[in-house]
Write a protein that holds these residues in place. Structure first.
Motif, mmCIF file in Angstrom:
data_model
loop_
_atom_site.group_PDB
_atom_site.id
_atom_site.type_symbol
_atom_site.label_atom_id
_atom_site.label_comp_id
_atom_site.label_asym_id
_atom_site.label_seq_id
_atom_site.Cartn_x
_atom_site.Cartn_y
_atom_site.Cartn_z
ATOM 1 N N ALA A 213 3.004 10.095 -10.928
ATOM 2 C CA ALA A 213 3.096 9.641 -12.314
ATOM 3 C C ALA A 213 3.801 8.289 -12.389
ATOM 4 N N GLU A 214 4.848 8.119 -11.593
ATOM 5 C CA GLU A 214 5.561 6.836 -11.567
ATOM 6 C C GLU A 214 4.679 5.751 -10.968
ATOM 7 N N TRP A 215 3.883 6.088 -9.966
ATOM 8 C CA TRP A 215 2.931 5.139 -9.370
ATOM 9 C C TRP A 215 1.981 4.624 -10.453
ATOM 10 N N LEU A 216 1.486 5.534 -11.297
ATOM 11 C CA LEU A 216 0.621 5.135 -12.405
ATOM 12 C C LEU A 216 1.377 4.245 -13.390
ATOM 13 N N ALA A 217 2.601 4.641 -13.737
ATOM 14 C CA ALA A 217 3.398 3.876 -14.700
ATOM 15 C C ALA A 217 3.634 2.450 -14.216
ATOM 16 N N GLN A 218 3.828 2.280 -12.912
ATOM 17 C CA GLN A 218 4.022 0.941 -12.352
ATOM 18 C C GLN A 218 2.783 0.079 -12.547
ATOM 19 N N ALA B 106 0.823 -1.207 0.000
ATOM 20 C CA ALA B 106 0.000 0.000 0.000
ATOM 21 C C ALA B 106 0.858 1.258 0.000
ATOM 22 N N LEU B 107 2.172 1.089 0.163
ATOM 23 C CA LEU B 107 3.081 2.225 0.207
ATOM 24 C C LEU B 107 3.986 2.172 -1.020
ATOM 25 N N ALA C 95 1.111 6.994 0.062
ATOM 26 C CA ALA C 95 0.148 6.012 0.543
ATOM 27 C C ALA C 95 -1.258 6.577 0.419
ATOM 28 N N ILE C 96 -2.164 5.756 -0.030
ATOM 29 C CA ILE C 96 -3.559 6.165 -0.107
ATOM 30 C C ILE C 96 -4.152 5.997 1.284
ATOM 31 N N GLU C 97 -4.550 7.114 1.874
ATOM 32 C CA GLU C 97 -5.108 7.089 3.221
ATOM 33 C C GLU C 97 -6.601 6.800 3.230
ATOM 34 N N HIS C 98 -7.293 7.267 2.202
ATOM 35 C CA HIS C 98 -8.731 7.052 2.115
ATOM 36 C C HIS C 98 -9.115 6.937 0.652
#
Length: 144
Positions: free
Chosen positions: A43-48, A10-11, A88-91
């Motif tokens: 943007a890197e989170w999306l690319a992953q 999640a992180l 991290a997505i908190e909500h």
């Protein structure tokens, strides 16, 4: 700039080396640059996940504008610092998420990390045609 993988799925952690253009006249990371660095991390989170802003618009008909953000600054970042940007997505709601991002660096002479800045962003999923909130696509948050 590289991405490191965290054992907590999640992180997400993104690594950024502070360059000259990131700093102000005092030699500190200019406060507005953190927004750009945090954006690169997202943007890197999306690319992953095999996604990009172009793919979101062209294939899923969505954009993800920031609706609100809060930032805190604890210590100045400096030229050549290696920043570790945790995300991290908190909500997660049907059309909005809250993402916490922190910029950390290693404490001199140690492997310990210290937080130098953080932000909480509220991001909305918006339909590109109607510009109204839209439910997040299935599978976007599978790793969370």
């Amino acid at each position: 700039m590289t991405t490191t993988h965290n054992p907590n799925p999640a992180l997400f952690t993104y690594t950024h080396r502070v360059c000259y253009s990131d700093t102000d006249a005092a030699g500190f990371v200019y406060h507005g640059r953190y927004l750009e660095i945090f954006e690169r991390s997202r943007a890197e989170w999306l690319a992953q996940r095999g996604l990009s802003p172009t793919k979101l618009v062209n294939e899923l008909n969505i954009v993800m504008p920031v609706r609100e953000l809060t930032m805190n600054f604890y210590k100045p970042g400096r030229l050549d610092d290696i920043l570790y940007i945790d995300q991290a997505i908190e909500h997660r709601g049907r059309t909005q998420i809250s993402v916490k991002q922190t910029a950390q660096r290693k404490v001199l002479g140690s492997e310990d990390l210290e937080i130098i800045a953080s932000a909480v962003l509220h991001i909305v999923c918006v339909d590109t045609n109607s510009l109204k909130p839209k439910a997040w696509p299935d599978g976007l948050f599978l790793a969370e």
